[in-house]
Scaffold this motif. Structure first.
Motif, mmCIF file in Angstrom:
data_model
loop_
_atom_site.group_PDB
_atom_site.id
_atom_site.type_symbol
_atom_site.label_atom_id
_atom_site.label_comp_id
_atom_site.label_asym_id
_atom_site.label_seq_id
_atom_site.Cartn_x
_atom_site.Cartn_y
_atom_site.Cartn_z
ATOM 1 N N GLY A 100 34.187 49.734 43.274
ATOM 2 C CA GLY A 100 35.582 50.012 42.928
ATOM 3 C C GLY A 100 36.534 48.847 43.120
ATOM 4 N N ILE A 101 36.111 47.805 43.819
ATOM 5 C CA ILE A 101 36.970 46.631 44.023
ATOM 6 C C ILE A 101 36.751 45.684 42.839
ATOM 7 C CG2 ILE A 101 37.390 44.613 45.504
ATOM 8 C CD1 ILE A 101 38.345 47.222 46.774
ATOM 9 N N VAL A 102 37.827 45.391 42.080
ATOM 10 C CA VAL A 102 37.641 44.637 40.836
ATOM 11 C C VAL A 102 37.905 43.135 40.976
ATOM 12 C CG1 VAL A 102 38.126 46.680 39.417
ATOM 13 C CG2 VAL A 102 39.998 45.075 39.954
ATOM 14 N N SER A 103 38.422 42.707 42.121
ATOM 15 C CA SER A 103 38.623 41.264 42.347
ATOM 16 C C SER A 103 38.909 41.051 43.828
ATOM 17 C CB SER A 103 39.831 40.753 41.541
ATOM 18 O OG SER A 103 41.038 41.279 42.078
ATOM 19 N N GLY A 104 38.853 39.788 44.242
ATOM 20 C CA GLY A 104 39.173 39.472 45.646
ATOM 21 C C GLY A 104 40.601 39.865 45.972
ATOM 22 N N ILE A 105 41.505 39.635 45.025
ATOM 23 C CA ILE A 105 42.910 39.977 45.278
ATOM 24 C C ILE A 105 43.088 41.506 45.323
ATOM 25 C CG2 ILE A 105 45.281 39.818 44.344
ATOM 26 C CD1 ILE A 105 44.237 37.220 45.686
ATOM 27 N N ASP A 106 42.285 42.215 44.535
ATOM 28 C CA ASP A 106 42.315 43.686 44.600
ATOM 29 C C ASP A 106 41.935 44.142 46.013
ATOM 30 O OD1 ASP A 106 42.479 46.311 43.616
ATOM 31 O OD2 ASP A 106 40.335 46.357 43.151
ATOM 32 N N LEU A 107 40.936 43.472 46.592
ATOM 33 C CA LEU A 107 40.534 43.803 47.976
ATOM 34 C C LEU A 107 41.711 43.603 48.933
ATOM 35 C CD1 LEU A 107 38.466 44.311 50.296
ATOM 36 C CD2 LEU A 107 37.893 41.880 50.175
ATOM 37 N N ILE A 108 42.388 42.448 48.804
ATOM 38 C CA ILE A 108 43.537 42.162 49.688
ATOM 39 C C ILE A 108 44.604 43.251 49.491
ATOM 40 C CG2 ILE A 108 45.393 40.486 50.227
ATOM 41 C CD1 ILE A 108 42.528 39.348 50.702
ATOM 42 N N SER A 109 44.891 43.526 48.220
ATOM 43 C CA SER A 109 45.940 44.480 47.879
ATOM 44 C C SER A 109 45.658 45.868 48.481
ATOM 45 C CB SER A 109 46.012 44.544 46.355
ATOM 46 O OG SER A 109 46.809 45.573 45.958
ATOM 47 N N GLU A 110 44.407 46.313 48.377
ATOM 48 C CA GLU A 110 44.067 47.640 48.923
ATOM 49 C C GLU A 110 44.169 47.672 50.454
ATOM 50 O OE1 GLU A 110 40.801 49.772 47.287
ATOM 51 O OE2 GLU A 110 41.573 49.559 45.250
ATOM 52 N N CYS A 111 43.765 46.562 51.086
ATOM 53 C CA CYS A 111 43.884 46.507 52.557
ATOM 54 C C CYS A 111 45.360 46.604 52.950
ATOM 55 C CB CYS A 111 43.295 45.200 53.108
ATOM 56 S SG CYS A 111 41.516 45.072 52.914
ATOM 57 N N VAL A 112 46.213 45.843 52.250
ATOM 58 C CA VAL A 112 47.654 45.843 52.562
ATOM 59 C C VAL A 112 48.219 47.251 52.374
ATOM 60 C CG1 VAL A 112 49.918 44.996 51.787
ATOM 61 C CG2 VAL A 112 47.991 43.395 51.986
ATOM 62 N N GLN A 113 47.855 47.862 51.248
ATOM 63 C CA GLN A 113 48.369 49.196 50.924
ATOM 64 C C GLN A 113 47.969 50.221 51.988
ATOM 65 O OE1 GLN A 113 50.428 50.003 48.267
ATOM 66 N NE2 GLN A 113 50.545 51.869 49.496
ATOM 67 N N LEU A 159 52.431 38.170 46.546
ATOM 68 C CA LEU A 159 52.951 39.288 45.744
ATOM 69 C C LEU A 159 52.439 40.629 46.266
ATOM 70 C CD1 LEU A 159 52.677 37.750 42.166
ATOM 71 C CD2 LEU A 159 54.771 38.534 43.282
ATOM 72 N N GLU A 160 51.205 40.630 46.756
ATOM 73 C CA GLU A 160 50.612 41.880 47.250
ATOM 74 C C GLU A 160 51.045 42.207 48.676
ATOM 75 O OE1 GLU A 160 49.196 43.884 45.310
ATOM 76 O OE2 GLU A 160 48.916 42.520 43.629
ATOM 77 N N GLY A 161 51.737 41.265 49.315
ATOM 78 C CA GLY A 161 52.262 41.542 50.657
ATOM 79 C C GLY A 161 51.306 41.223 51.793
ATOM 80 N N ALA A 162 50.328 40.335 51.557
ATOM 81 C CA ALA A 162 49.444 39.927 52.664
ATOM 82 C C ALA A 162 50.306 39.282 53.758
ATOM 83 C CB ALA A 162 48.398 38.934 52.168
ATOM 84 N N ASP A 163 49.922 39.466 55.007
ATOM 85 C CA ASP A 163 50.708 38.881 56.097
ATOM 86 C C ASP A 163 50.454 37.389 56.213
ATOM 87 O OD1 ASP A 163 51.771 41.418 57.502
ATOM 88 O OD2 ASP A 163 49.630 41.827 57.239
ATOM 89 N N ILE A 164 49.186 37.010 55.979
ATOM 90 C CA ILE A 164 48.765 35.620 56.195
ATOM 91 C C ILE A 164 47.813 35.226 55.064
ATOM 92 C CG2 ILE A 164 47.543 34.039 57.783
ATOM 93 C CD1 ILE A 164 47.985 36.382 59.933
ATOM 94 N N ALA A 165 47.900 33.973 54.620
ATOM 95 C CA ALA A 165 46.881 33.437 53.704
ATOM 96 C C ALA A 165 46.281 32.217 54.386
ATOM 97 C CB ALA A 165 47.506 33.030 52.376
ATOM 98 N N THR A 166 44.964 32.232 54.586
ATOM 99 C CA THR A 166 44.332 31.028 55.129
ATOM 100 C C THR A 166 43.629 30.308 53.995
ATOM 101 O OG1 THR A 166 43.023 30.090 56.924
ATOM 102 C CG2 THR A 166 42.081 32.038 55.877
ATOM 103 N N MET A 167 43.790 28.991 53.962
ATOM 104 C CA MET A 167 43.261 28.245 52.806
ATOM 105 C C MET A 167 42.801 26.855 53.218
ATOM 106 S SD MET A 167 47.012 27.771 51.162
ATOM 107 C CE MET A 167 48.071 28.653 52.276
ATOM 108 N N PRO A 168 41.855 26.307 52.445
ATOM 109 C CA PRO A 168 41.414 24.947 52.740
ATOM 110 C C PRO A 168 42.522 23.945 52.423
ATOM 111 C CG PRO A 168 40.085 25.942 50.978
ATOM 112 C CD PRO A 168 41.134 26.921 51.344
ATOM 113 N N PHE A 169 42.343 22.723 52.928
ATOM 114 C CA PHE A 169 43.333 21.658 52.764
ATOM 115 C C PHE A 169 43.665 21.419 51.284
ATOM 116 C CE2 PHE A 169 44.391 17.003 52.973
ATOM 117 C CZ PHE A 169 45.492 17.122 53.803
ATOM 118 N N GLY A 170 42.637 21.454 50.442
ATOM 119 C CA GLY A 170 42.839 21.207 49.009
ATOM 120 C C GLY A 170 43.795 22.216 48.387
#
Ligand code: G3P
Length: 272
Positions: free
Chosen positions: A191-204, A231-242
């Motif tokens: 049922g999860i259609v993308s990584g961002i969908d996963l984030i969005s559902e967790c936030v919701q 946009l989905e309201g995640a509290d934190i985004a962790t990302m590589p230097f690039g």
């Protein structure tokens, strides 16, 4: 939304803090290995302990997640407590990173160990970041056990969907947050259609119940995903230097700079 750097490389940590855009650091065994290998290749002689202490000092005032490497509850609790005792006094910013489930495929008896470790460490007042989250249900379970941060891995879900449908892709390729249709069916992982969908559902879900744990969107591979996390309201985004660098880059910014540089009157430089 807070920005965390997903790296253990000191020069990268120094740069993002100097630029004033970093609110924390996440590390995992693979990232520490990468940093250690790079330091060795450069002939640096620093021990891992000194190296990590330096990172903690640079990040003073912001959380730094250090991951356990043990794979059962007892081991993770002991190691988590020892790591916290050794490293937290440096800058009082250590979070212990615990996998939601440390069992290997088909190994049943360790299924609850991640949750037991989270619960026990939180009882000992040690802050916890629960990692390797791939479903909203895992996120909910981690939050219930008391994790301060819950880390769903967006990019790896996109990898899974593309790999299972035999698509060719580069790790940093954008994957549409609304999903991809293949032969009339939407690619999905239960049922999860993308990584961002996963984030969005967790936030919701966290919002539905006023859950205090923060959603730490991880495994982000490009700036557009960071935008979508915001946009989905995640509290934190962790990302590589690039990806940090991508945040402030655009081809029109570059051509604009070239043009302004070309047009600058010589007298301008003498004004001040
Ligand atoms: O924070 C999680 C991260 O380190 C995993 O990223 O790109 O290896 O999926 P990636």
């Amino acid at each position: 939304m807070k920005f965390f750097l997903d790296s253990a490389i000191l020069s990268e940590i120094e740069t993002v803090y100097k630029a004033g855009i970093c609110d924390g650091i996440t590390m995992n065994p693979s990232l520490v290995k990468k940093a250690v290998d790079e330091a060795k290749a450069k002939g640096e002689k620093m021990s891992l302990e000194t190296y990590l202490k330096k990172a903690l000092k640079i990040a003073k005032g912001t959380p730094v997640s250090l991951e356990v490497t043990e794979l059962n509850a007892k081991g993770m609790i002991e190691q988590g407590k020892k790591l916290f005792k050794k490293f937290n006094p440096v800058a009082k910013n250590v979070y212990i990173k615990i996998p939601i489930n440390p069992s290997f495929p088909n190994e049943k008896e360790k299924e609850f160990d991640g949750l037991i470790a989270i619960k026990t460490l939180r009882k000992a007042k040690i802050p916890v970041n629960c990692t390797l989250i791939f479903t909203p249900e895992q996120a909910l379970a981690a939050a219930k056990a008391g994790a301060n941060f819950v880390s769903p891995f967006a990019g790896r879900i996109d990898d899974l969907l593309r790999t299972e449908s035999k698509m060719k892709f580069e790790k940093t390729d954008y994957f549409p947050s609304g999903g991809i249709e293949d032969d009339g069916d939407m690619l999905n992982d239960n049922g999860i259609v993308s990584g961002i969908d996963l984030i969005s559902e967790c936030v919701q879900i966290f919002r539905n119940y006023g859950i205090k744990s923060e959603v730490l969107a991880a495994s982000l591979r490009n700036a557009r995903q960071v935008r979508e996390c915001a946009l989905e309201g995640a509290d934190i985004a962790t990302m590589p230097f690039g990806v940090f660098k991508e945040l402030f880059s655009h081809k029109l910014t570059e051509s604009g700079i070239v043009q302004f540089d070309k047009d600058t009157p010589k007298e301008f430089g003498k004004l001040v």
